[in-house]
Design a protein around this motif. Structure first.
Motif, PDB file in Angstrom:
ATOM      1  N   PRO A   1      -7.283   7.681 -85.139  1.00 13.09           N
ATOM      2  CA  PRO A   1      -7.154   8.405 -86.408  1.00 13.09           C
ATOM      3  C   PRO A   1      -8.477   8.953 -86.937  1.00 13.09           C
ATOM      4  CG  PRO A   1      -5.782   6.438 -86.453  1.00 13.09           C
ATOM      5  CD  PRO A   1      -6.592   6.361 -85.188  1.00 13.09           C
ATOM      6  N   ARG A   2      -9.590   8.234 -86.708  1.00 16.25           N
ATOM      7  CA  ARG A   2     -10.872   8.729 -87.231  1.00 16.25           C
ATOM      8  C   ARG A   2     -11.270  10.051 -86.596  1.00 16.25           C
ATOM      9  NH1 ARG A   2     -16.175   7.902 -85.586  1.00 16.25           N
ATOM     10  NH2 ARG A   2     -15.614   6.156 -84.230  1.00 16.25           N
ATOM     11  N   LYS A   3     -10.866  10.279 -85.359  1.00 15.53           N
ATOM     12  CA  LYS A   3     -11.224  11.528 -84.687  1.00 15.53           C
ATOM     13  C   LYS A   3     -10.320  12.693 -85.094  1.00 15.53           C
ATOM     14  CE  LYS A   3     -14.580   9.714 -82.260  1.00 15.53           C
ATOM     15  NZ  LYS A   3     -15.994  10.112 -82.410  1.00 15.53           N
ATOM     16  N   GLY A   4      -9.196  12.400 -85.756  1.00 16.12           N
ATOM     17  CA  GLY A   4      -8.407  13.438 -86.406  1.00 16.12           C
ATOM     18  C   GLY A   4      -7.728  14.443 -85.493  1.00 16.12           C
ATOM     19  N   GLN A   5      -7.296  14.030 -84.302  1.00 15.91           N
ATOM     20  CA  GLN A   5      -6.627  14.998 -83.424  1.00 15.91           C
ATOM     21  C   GLN A   5      -5.362  15.568 -84.044  1.00 15.91           C
ATOM     22  OE1 GLN A   5      -7.959  12.146 -82.264  1.00 15.91           O
ATOM     23  NE2 GLN A   5      -9.029  12.508 -80.336  1.00 15.91           N
ATOM     24  N   HIS A   6      -4.714  14.821 -84.954  1.00 15.83           N
ATOM     25  CA  HIS A   6      -3.504  15.366 -85.588  1.00 15.83           C
ATOM     26  C   HIS A   6      -3.837  16.600 -86.418  1.00 15.83           C
ATOM     27  CE1 HIS A   6      -5.250  12.738 -88.664  1.00 15.83           C
ATOM     28  NE2 HIS A   6      -4.583  13.437 -89.558  1.00 15.83           N
ATOM     29  N   ARG A   7      -5.026  16.647 -87.011  1.00 23.01           N
ATOM     30  CA  ARG A   7      -5.423  17.843 -87.772  1.00 23.01           C
ATOM     31  C   ARG A   7      -5.614  19.033 -86.838  1.00 23.01           C
ATOM     32  NH1 ARG A   7      -9.826  16.004 -92.244  1.00 23.01           N
ATOM     33  NH2 ARG A   7     -11.242  15.738 -90.469  1.00 23.01           N
ATOM     34  N   LEU A   8      -6.137  18.761 -85.658  1.00 22.24           N
ATOM     35  CA  LEU A   8      -6.309  19.835 -84.685  1.00 22.24           C
ATOM     36  C   LEU A   8      -4.957  20.377 -84.232  1.00 22.24           C
ATOM     37  CD1 LEU A   8      -7.953  21.574 -82.760  1.00 22.24           C
ATOM     38  CD2 LEU A   8      -8.088  19.597 -81.206  1.00 22.24           C
ATOM     39  N   VAL A   9      -4.017  19.465 -83.928  1.00 23.95           N
ATOM     40  CA  VAL A   9      -2.684  19.900 -83.491  1.00 23.95           C
ATOM     41  C   VAL A   9      -2.015  20.743 -84.578  1.00 23.95           C
ATOM     42  CG1 VAL A   9      -0.369  19.108 -82.867  1.00 23.95           C
ATOM     43  CG2 VAL A   9      -2.392  18.002 -81.872  1.00 23.95           C
ATOM     44  N   GLU A  10      -2.116  20.303 -85.827  1.00 20.18           N
ATOM     45  CA  GLU A  10      -1.495  21.046 -86.931  1.00 20.18           C
ATOM     46  C   GLU A  10      -2.133  22.420 -87.099  1.00 20.18           C
ATOM     47  OE1 GLU A  10      -2.068  18.260 -90.050  1.00 20.18           O
ATOM     48  OE2 GLU A  10      -0.410  16.959 -89.414  1.00 20.18           O
ATOM     49  N   ALA A  11      -3.450  22.514 -86.938  1.00 21.91           N
ATOM     50  CA  ALA A  11      -4.117  23.811 -87.060  1.00 21.91           C
ATOM     51  C   ALA A  11      -3.728  24.736 -85.914  1.00 21.91           C
ATOM     52  CB  ALA A  11      -5.632  23.619 -87.099  1.00 21.91           C
ATOM     53  N   LEU A  12      -3.626  24.181 -84.700  1.00 19.59           N
ATOM     54  CA  LEU A  12      -3.216  25.000 -83.560  1.00 19.59           C
ATOM     55  C   LEU A  12      -1.779  25.487 -83.724  1.00 19.59           C
ATOM     56  CD1 LEU A  12      -4.813  22.896 -80.685  1.00 19.59           C
ATOM     57  CD2 LEU A  12      -5.528  25.178 -81.441  1.00 19.59           C
ATOM     58  N   ALA A  13      -0.944  24.658 -84.346  1.00 17.45           N
ATOM     59  CA  ALA A  13       0.448  25.068 -84.572  1.00 17.45           C
ATOM     60  C   ALA A  13       0.527  26.253 -85.524  1.00 17.45           C
ATOM     61  CB  ALA A  13       1.248  23.901 -85.129  1.00 17.45           C
ATOM     62  N   ALA A  14      -0.529  26.471 -86.311  1.00 18.75           N
ATOM     63  CA  ALA A  14      -0.540  27.593 -87.255  1.00 18.75           C
ATOM     64  C   ALA A  14      -1.009  28.894 -86.611  1.00 18.75           C
ATOM     65  CB  ALA A  14      -1.437  27.253 -88.445  1.00 18.75           C
ATOM     66  N   VAL A  15      -1.447  28.851 -85.341  1.00 19.64           N
ATOM     67  CA  VAL A  15      -1.859  30.088 -84.653  1.00 19.64           C
ATOM     68  C   VAL A  15      -1.120  30.209 -83.316  1.00 19.64           C
ATOM     69  CG1 VAL A  15      -4.110  30.313 -85.769  1.00 19.64           C
ATOM     70  CG2 VAL A  15      -3.899  28.846 -83.760  1.00 19.64           C
ATOM     71  N   PRO A  16       0.221  30.068 -83.335  1.00 18.39           N
ATOM     72  CA  PRO A  16       0.958  30.096 -82.061  1.00 18.39           C
ATOM     73  C   PRO A  16       0.995  31.487 -81.449  1.00 18.39           C
ATOM     74  CG  PRO A  16       2.496  30.074 -83.883  1.00 18.39           C
ATOM     75  CD  PRO A  16       1.137  29.923 -84.480  1.00 18.39           C
ATOM     76  N   ASP A  17       0.717  32.506 -82.271  1.00 17.11           N
ATOM     77  CA  ASP A  17       0.786  33.883 -81.793  1.00 17.11           C
ATOM     78  C   ASP A  17      -0.418  34.285 -80.955  1.00 17.11           C
ATOM     79  OD1 ASP A  17      -0.381  33.419 -84.429  1.00 17.11           O
ATOM     80  OD2 ASP A  17      -0.898  35.560 -84.392  1.00 17.11           O
ATOM     81  N   LEU A  18      -1.490  33.479 -80.990  1.00 22.55           N
ATOM     82  CA  LEU A  18      -2.707  33.806 -80.257  1.00 22.55           C
ATOM     83  C   LEU A  18      -2.752  33.033 -78.942  1.00 22.55           C
ATOM     84  CD1 LEU A  18      -5.218  33.763 -83.247  1.00 22.55           C
ATOM     85  CD2 LEU A  18      -4.201  35.748 -82.132  1.00 22.55           C
ATOM     86  N   PRO A  19      -3.408  33.586 -77.930  1.00 18.80           N
ATOM     87  CA  PRO A  19      -3.491  32.880 -76.642  1.00 18.80           C
ATOM     88  C   PRO A  19      -4.550  31.786 -76.685  1.00 18.80           C
ATOM     89  CG  PRO A  19      -4.632  34.981 -76.496  1.00 18.80           C
ATOM     90  CD  PRO A  19      -4.010  34.938 -77.863  1.00 18.80           C
ATOM     91  N   TRP A  20      -4.173  30.568 -76.329  1.00 17.41           N
ATOM     92  CA  TRP A  20      -5.106  29.448 -76.240  1.00 17.41           C
ATOM     93  C   TRP A  20      -4.441  28.289 -75.510  1.00 17.41           C
ATOM     94  CZ3 TRP A  20      -2.946  25.103 -78.130  1.00 17.41           C
ATOM     95  CH2 TRP A  20      -1.960  25.247 -79.118  1.00 17.41           C
ATOM     96  N   THR A  21      -5.260  27.415 -74.948  1.00 16.83           N
ATOM     97  CA  THR A  21      -4.841  26.101 -74.483  1.00 16.83           C
ATOM     98  C   THR A  21      -5.904  25.113 -74.949  1.00 16.83           C
ATOM     99  OG1 THR A  21      -5.967  26.339 -72.349  1.00 16.83           O
ATOM    100  CG2 THR A  21      -3.627  26.966 -72.449  1.00 16.83           C
ATOM    101  N   CYS A  22      -5.504  23.863 -75.134  1.00 17.19           N
ATOM    102  CA  CYS A  22      -6.437  22.859 -75.642  1.00 17.19           C
ATOM    103  C   CYS A  22      -6.337  21.588 -74.812  1.00 17.19           C
ATOM    104  CB  CYS A  22      -6.167  22.554 -77.109  1.00 17.19           C
ATOM    105  SG  CYS A  22      -7.338  21.374 -77.829  1.00 17.19           S
ATOM    106  N   GLU A  23      -7.462  21.175 -74.241  1.00 16.06           N
ATOM    107  CA  GLU A  23      -7.556  19.926 -73.489  1.00 16.06           C
ATOM    108  C   GLU A  23      -8.201  18.878 -74.385  1.00 16.06           C
ATOM    109  OE1 GLU A  23      -6.936  19.101 -70.160  1.00 16.06           O
ATOM    110  OE2 GLU A  23      -5.926  20.993 -69.784  1.00 16.06           O
ATOM    111  N   CYS A  24      -7.524  17.747 -74.583  1.00 12.80           N
ATOM    112  CA  CYS A  24      -8.069  16.625 -75.352  1.00 12.80           C
ATOM    113  C   CYS A  24      -8.466  15.537 -74.368  1.00 12.80           C
ATOM    114  CB  CYS A  24      -7.043  16.096 -76.344  1.00 12.80           C
ATOM    115  SG  CYS A  24      -6.614  17.277 -77.650  1.00 12.80           S
ATOM    116  N   VAL A  25      -9.762  15.331 -74.220  1.00 15.60           N
ATOM    117  CA  VAL A  25     -10.302  14.364 -73.270  1.00 15.60           C
ATOM    118  C   VAL A  25     -10.842  13.173 -74.041  1.00 15.60           C
ATOM    119  CG1 VAL A  25     -12.077  13.960 -71.527  1.00 15.60           C
ATOM    120  CG2 VAL A  25     -10.867  16.157 -71.594  1.00 15.60           C
ATOM    121  N   GLY A  26     -10.400  11.978 -73.690  1.00 18.77           N
ATOM    122  CA  GLY A  26     -10.895  10.777 -74.361  1.00 18.77           C
ATOM    123  C   GLY A  26      -9.934   9.629 -74.158  1.00 18.77           C
TER     124      GLY A  26
END
Length: 391
Positions: free
Chosen positions: A191-216
């Motif tokens: 939770p301290r690293k906040g990946q849920h905030r990243l997922v929520e932000a990415l969900a707000a730009v579904p129209d743009l091309p991107w992929t995200c690798e979460c390593v850890g």
């Protein structure tokens, strides 16, 4: 060559968390500790590491006992550096030995800064940490921000708190993927690293091309990991957001080489080593402006910022920064040029060792109170009887 004279006396006993070398539990703190063990000998120090199993903010009786035995076995006047994860939560173990040992504590993250603690638990941990840090002779922080925070939070004398920021290894420039769309997050899944905030932000730009690798490091059976997996599915991001688990060596290098942008959405960071690891490869950074992260991001020689810093509590700002990066080629180009400029300014681990050695050298000359010598037990003299008296 064998050291002689004063240099031979520079012996450091370094007490480490038990999982410091566990490949399944990589962390910035563990990396820092291992590198210090490697680099200090070049600065004239002998290092003897001791790993204490079961370390943590609330260690169990066995871990406390192991730490107590470890410290008790050291000779009077020994110089000891303790990882804060081992020491900060157990003042009852540290304080009794602090008078006869020259002790310093290396604080990677103040205990109460961990995300998700109940207020009462946070206060208790802060109080225990305060007692530990006041008992020892020196405190080492991993950023200027962290040093200021420890002084303010615990009422420490500023001249007892030293800074030894993490170094960054030279690395080749990352070629990236297409210069824009490959996003990389390197952080333990907590939770301290906040990946849920990243997922929520990415969900707000579904129209743009991107992929995200979460390593850890990521345990599949934790509630947080389940929450993240549910969010990814709920937002229709399966295949675009991937949790790759812990990676090291060539595998981690391959992730950096393919990255166009590093993203870090933490709630708390004392420094953020992955930031400088990315910048060492010329990769721009998008991060929440928490703790020592702005210090790690720094600036290029021309004063430009090699990334985008957003307020921690502003989801719209995070989404806007992602949209800006993905949609503005001129912004991307400016940030890449700045990241390459910052790359040339990063300090290496030898500077970390130098700064730490300076603090240790000062502590080495401070007075100690030797352990009281226990008197030999007095043997009673045999009773002498005069002749003719009753025995």
């Amino acid at each position: 060559m064998t050291a002689t004279g004063p240099a031979a006396e520079r012996l450091l006993h370094f007490v480490l968390p038990g999982e410091v070398d566990d490949p399944a539990a990589p962390s910035g703190g563990n990396t820092y500790d291992r590198r210090v063990c490697r680099e200090l000998p070049a600065a004239g120090w002998q290092v003897r590491p001791y790993a204490v199993p079961g370390s943590g903010p609330r260690p169990g009786p066995e871990a406390r006992g192991e730490l107590a035995r470890c410290l008790a076995a050291l000779p009077d006047g020994a110089l000891v550096l303790l990882d804060g994860l081992v020491a900060c939560g157990v003042p009852e173990v540290i304080a009794p030995e602090a008078g006869r040992l020259r002790m310093a504590v290396l604080v990677h993250l103040p205990l109460a800064d961990e995300t998700g603690l109940a207020p009462a638990a946070a206060r208790e941990l802060a109080a225990r940490e305060r007692r530990t840090l006041h008992a020892v002779g020196a405190v080492v922080a991993t950023s200027r921000w962290a040093a200021r925070r420890l002084v303010a939070q615990h009422g420490l004398a500023a001249d007892r708190v030293h800074v030894a920021a993490p170094g960054a290894d030279p690395a080749p420039l990352a070629p990236g993927t297409d210069g824009a769309t490959r996003l990389l997050c390197v952080a333990a899944v907590t939770p301290r690293k906040g990946q849920h905030r990243l997922v929520e932000a990415l969900a707000a730009v579904p129209d743009l091309p991107w992929t995200c690798e979460c390593v850890g490091a990521a345990r599949e059976d934790t509630p947080y990991m389940s929450q993240l997996a549910s969010k990814v599915t709920e937002f229709g991001l399966d295949g675009r957001v991937r949790f790759a688990g812990p990676r090291a060596g060539a595998e981690l290098e391959a992730h950096y080489a393919a990255a166009d942008l590093l993203v870090l959405t933490s709630y708390a960071e004392t420094y953020g080593m992955v930031v400088t690891e990315a910048l060492a490869r010329g990769i721009p950074v998008l991060a929440t402006a928490v703790g020592g992260v702005p210090e790690a991001v720094g600036s290029a020689p021309d004063g430009s910022l090699p990334g985008l810093l957003v307020p921690s509590g502003d989801p719209a700002a995070l989404t806007g920064a992602l949209r800006g990066w993905l949609g503005d080629p001129e912004l991307r180009q400016r940030l890449k040029i700045s990241a390459r400029g910052r790359r040339a300014m990063l300090e290496g681990w030898e500077m970390t060792a130098h700064n730490l050695a300076t603090a240790l050298e000062r502590l080495r000359h401070e007075a100690v109170r030797p352990r009281p010598v226990q008197p030999e037990p007095v043997q009673p003299e045999p009773v002498r009887h005069e002749p003719g008296t009753a025995g």
